[in-house]
Design a protein around this motif. Sequence first.
Motif, PDB file in Angstrom:
ATOM      1  N   THR A  51       0.806  -1.051  -0.122  1.00 18.98           N
ATOM      2  CA  THR A  51       0.182   0.046   0.053  1.00 18.98           C
ATOM      3  C   THR A  51       0.925   1.299  -0.068  1.00 18.98           C
ATOM      4  O   THR A  51       0.462   2.211  -0.904  1.00 18.98           O
ATOM      5  CB  THR A  51      -1.018  -0.041   1.122  1.00 18.98           C
ATOM      6  OG1 THR A  51      -1.682  -1.085   1.319  1.00 18.98           O
ATOM      7  CG2 THR A  51      -1.841   1.215   1.200  1.00 18.98           C
TER       8      THR A  51
ATOM      9  N   ALA B 134      -6.956   0.110  -2.023  1.00 17.97           N
ATOM     10  CA  ALA B 134      -7.166  -1.049  -1.142  1.00 17.97           C
ATOM     11  C   ALA B 134      -6.449  -2.307  -1.694  1.00 17.97           C
ATOM     12  O   ALA B 134      -6.863  -2.608  -2.820  1.00 17.97           O
ATOM     13  CB  ALA B 134      -8.733  -1.320  -1.293  1.00 17.97           C
TER      14      ALA B 134
ATOM     15  N   HIS C 148      -5.919  -6.166  -1.725  1.00 16.09           N
ATOM     16  CA  HIS C 148      -6.774  -7.209  -0.999  1.00 16.09           C
ATOM     17  C   HIS C 148      -5.773  -8.103  -0.478  1.00 16.09           C
ATOM     18  O   HIS C 148      -6.034  -8.143   0.844  1.00 16.09           O
ATOM     19  CB  HIS C 148      -7.209  -7.918  -2.540  1.00 16.09           C
ATOM     20  CG  HIS C 148      -8.100  -8.958  -2.124  1.00 16.09           C
ATOM     21  ND1 HIS C 148      -8.221  -9.961  -2.902  1.00 16.09           N
ATOM     22  CD2 HIS C 148      -8.997  -9.163  -1.062  1.00 16.09           C
ATOM     23  CE1 HIS C 148      -8.945 -11.073  -2.459  1.00 16.09           C
ATOM     24  NE2 HIS C 148      -9.252 -10.371  -1.347  1.00 16.09           N
TER      25      HIS C 148
ATOM     26  N   ILE D 205     -12.597  -6.543   1.121  1.00 18.18           N
ATOM     27  CA  ILE D 205     -12.946  -5.393   0.178  1.00 18.18           C
ATOM     28  C   ILE D 205     -14.292  -5.373   0.069  1.00 18.18           C
ATOM     29  O   ILE D 205     -14.967  -4.431   0.050  1.00 18.18           O
ATOM     30  CB  ILE D 205     -12.525  -6.113  -1.401  1.00 18.18           C
ATOM     31  CG1 ILE D 205     -11.037  -6.418  -1.470  1.00 18.18           C
ATOM     32  CG2 ILE D 205     -13.000  -5.003  -2.257  1.00 18.18           C
ATOM     33  CD1 ILE D 205     -10.413  -4.988  -1.391  1.00 18.18           C
TER      34      ILE D 205
ATOM     35  N   ARG E 184     -16.404  -1.795   0.837  1.00 18.53           N
ATOM     36  CA  ARG E 184     -17.327  -1.358  -0.315  1.00 18.53           C
ATOM     37  C   ARG E 184     -18.600  -0.870   0.807  1.00 18.53           C
ATOM     38  O   ARG E 184     -19.222   0.133   0.430  1.00 18.53           O
ATOM     39  CB  ARG E 184     -17.734  -2.403  -1.025  1.00 18.53           C
ATOM     40  CG  ARG E 184     -18.852  -2.153  -2.216  1.00 18.53           C
ATOM     41  CD  ARG E 184     -18.389  -1.079  -3.074  1.00 18.53           C
ATOM     42  NE  ARG E 184     -18.733   0.336  -2.716  1.00 18.53           N
ATOM     43  CZ  ARG E 184     -18.366   1.351  -3.803  1.00 18.53           C
ATOM     44  NH1 ARG E 184     -17.592   0.940  -4.514  1.00 18.53           N
ATOM     45  NH2 ARG E 184     -18.516   2.647  -3.278  1.00 18.53           N
TER      46      ARG E 184
ATOM     47  N   ALA F 142      -8.740  -1.570  -6.255  1.00 19.56           N
ATOM     48  CA  ALA F 142      -8.256  -2.858  -5.609  1.00 19.56           C
ATOM     49  C   ALA F 142      -6.923  -3.318  -6.320  1.00 19.56           C
ATOM     50  O   ALA F 142      -6.821  -3.549  -7.490  1.00 19.56           O
ATOM     51  CB  ALA F 142      -9.129  -3.968  -5.492  1.00 19.56           C
ATOM     52  N   ASP F 143      -5.938  -3.601  -5.428  1.00 28.22           N
ATOM     53  CA  ASP F 143      -4.661  -4.260  -5.836  1.00 28.22           C
ATOM     54  C   ASP F 143      -4.901  -5.697  -5.730  1.00 28.22           C
ATOM     55  O   ASP F 143      -5.069  -6.170  -4.445  1.00 28.22           O
ATOM     56  CB  ASP F 143      -3.618  -3.726  -5.008  1.00 28.22           C
ATOM     57  CG  ASP F 143      -2.128  -4.540  -5.376  1.00 28.22           C
ATOM     58  OD1 ASP F 143      -2.368  -5.713  -6.017  1.00 28.22           O
ATOM     59  OD2 ASP F 143      -1.201  -3.881  -5.050  1.00 28.22           O
ATOM     60  N   CYS F 144      -5.066  -6.372  -6.648  1.00 23.80           N
ATOM     61  CA  CYS F 144      -5.320  -7.982  -6.528  1.00 23.80           C
ATOM     62  C   CYS F 144      -3.833  -8.633  -7.363  1.00 23.80           C
ATOM     63  O   CYS F 144      -4.116  -9.714  -7.630  1.00 23.80           O
ATOM     64  CB  CYS F 144      -6.284  -8.520  -7.333  1.00 23.80           C
ATOM     65  SG  CYS F 144      -7.970  -8.015  -6.363  1.00 23.80           S
TER      66      CYS F 144
ATOM     67  N   PHE G  91     -12.120 -13.353  -5.366  1.00 25.03           N
ATOM     68  CA  PHE G  91     -12.306 -12.054  -5.672  1.00 25.03           C
ATOM     69  C   PHE G  91     -13.364 -11.932  -6.932  1.00 25.03           C
ATOM     70  O   PHE G  91     -13.370 -12.602  -7.742  1.00 25.03           O
ATOM     71  CB  PHE G  91     -11.103 -11.471  -6.293  1.00 25.03           C
ATOM     72  CG  PHE G  91     -11.054  -9.975  -6.558  1.00 25.03           C
ATOM     73  CD1 PHE G  91     -11.146  -9.025  -5.816  1.00 25.03           C
ATOM     74  CD2 PHE G  91     -11.476  -9.498  -8.008  1.00 25.03           C
ATOM     75  CE1 PHE G  91     -11.488  -7.591  -6.252  1.00 25.03           C
ATOM     76  CE2 PHE G  91     -11.637  -8.427  -8.416  1.00 25.03           C
ATOM     77  CZ  PHE G  91     -11.489  -7.399  -7.442  1.00 25.03           C
TER      78      PHE G  91
ATOM     79  N   VAL H 154     -16.281  -3.266  -6.859  1.00 27.28           N
ATOM     80  CA  VAL H 154     -15.029  -2.813  -7.075  1.00 27.28           C
ATOM     81  C   VAL H 154     -14.861  -1.836  -8.515  1.00 27.28           C
ATOM     82  O   VAL H 154     -15.265  -2.306  -9.335  1.00 27.28           O
ATOM     83  CB  VAL H 154     -13.777  -3.725  -7.166  1.00 27.28           C
ATOM     84  CG1 VAL H 154     -12.216  -3.047  -7.542  1.00 27.28           C
ATOM     85  CG2 VAL H 154     -13.681  -4.370  -5.792  1.00 27.28           C
TER      86      VAL H 154
ATOM     87  N   MET I 118      -9.432  -2.278 -10.765  1.00 30.25           N
ATOM     88  CA  MET I 118      -8.534  -3.573 -10.238  1.00 30.25           C
ATOM     89  C   MET I 118      -7.403  -3.576 -10.835  1.00 30.25           C
ATOM     90  O   MET I 118      -7.446  -3.400 -12.098  1.00 30.25           O
ATOM     91  CB  MET I 118      -9.340  -4.619 -10.079  1.00 30.25           C
ATOM     92  CG  MET I 118      -8.659  -5.777  -9.345  1.00 30.25           C
ATOM     93  SD  MET I 118      -7.637  -6.851 -10.399  1.00 30.25           S
ATOM     94  CE  MET I 118      -8.864  -8.260 -11.180  1.00 30.25           C
TER      95      MET I 118
END
Length: 400
Positions: free
Chosen positions: A97, A144, A146, A157, A161, A175-177, A186, A193, A196
């Motif tokens: 992050t 965010a 994940h 997540i 939301r 979102a970082d996946c 996810f 989201v 992503m």
Amino acid sequence: MTQQNSLAQGREYLAIPGPSVMPDAVLQAMHRPSPNIYDGALVEMMPDLTRDLKRVARTEHHVAIYIANGHGTWEAALSNVIAPGETVLAPASGRFTHGWAEMAEGIGAKVSLLDFGMSSTWDLDRIAEALRADTTHQIKAVLAVHVDTSSSIRNDIPALRAVLDDLNHPALLMADCIASLGCDRFEMDAWGVDVMVTASQKGLMTPAGVGFVFFNEKAQAKRAEMPRVSQYWDWQPRVTPEMFYQYFNGTAPTHHLYGLRAALDLIHAEGVEAIWARHARLAKAIWTACEIWAQGDALQLNVADRAHRSHAVTALRLTDGRGTPLRRFTETQLGLTLGIGLGMEDQDGCFRLGHMGHVNAQMVMAMLGGMETAMAALGIPRGTGALEAAAAVLADQIQG
């Protein structure tokens, strides 16, 4: 122990949290001459490729492909929806992050950082407090992560939301996946989201070098309001190309695309929900072994609560800086490479296990057996019966 006594000969096992183990089918698909980039099979595969990427992300919206790593997708996503001077909120539960926040600052954004440390998940009350205080809606997006690959924390997540919705806050949920897609559950659309980001080298089982930005119509509307977006990062031509080269703003990553096509075929043959279940089962076996070893008071899992642990990566620490010696032993003596610690104060004590993508039960048991061997050789105190307990977890679940 001398190198002559090493047992590392044979196929090595790379058990780091990305790049992950590449399936033979992916490597074989890439082992070919360069194709024509103006006509033919490569051009024709793109509609199905993007459709199948969206199936993995569980979205009906858009995906843009970049010749970039995960850091590149961070910048690509930000560049399309955040103008210089605008504010983003970054709740941090690990190193990545912070990295995304630094990228936002690099494009001129203001960052409001909430740091929850390296072993705790988000405090949703504190996030809600920050959003509630933003009465003029200066915060344009929430960054965010994940699953944070450094800490192995898996954040909630859908709960985030719900916070945004309860407060009627219009910020984009980004979102970082990178560590979670294709490993942990996810669902982009169902979870609300807006943007992503992910990359090729973890759950997507393709060599590093290709990144993806998925986005919905709300994010597209913000893109339309942007005063400018750099030509390279602009996602618009990539999702509505008039010519093939516009998918990539130039020459395509040809062999990555062939590898990705093979990886997606494997993913959809198994089924995304079955993949989530497989990762959960294997993670449970790993946690069980580690929790028993921890009874010796030398090893500790970074995340205490199983509900907050990633199914793709496990962060651990050993007392007295013994993580680095353990990793050196497994790599040089056993042919097993474990991941270094990232973002932790005790770099020599911390290390990580990658169990993502193309991984199965016998691979997990081999990794655990290698760790048991190293701890025995190095005299590291540990609880007994870890391997038997992990095997029992797998056996029970397979029979079930």
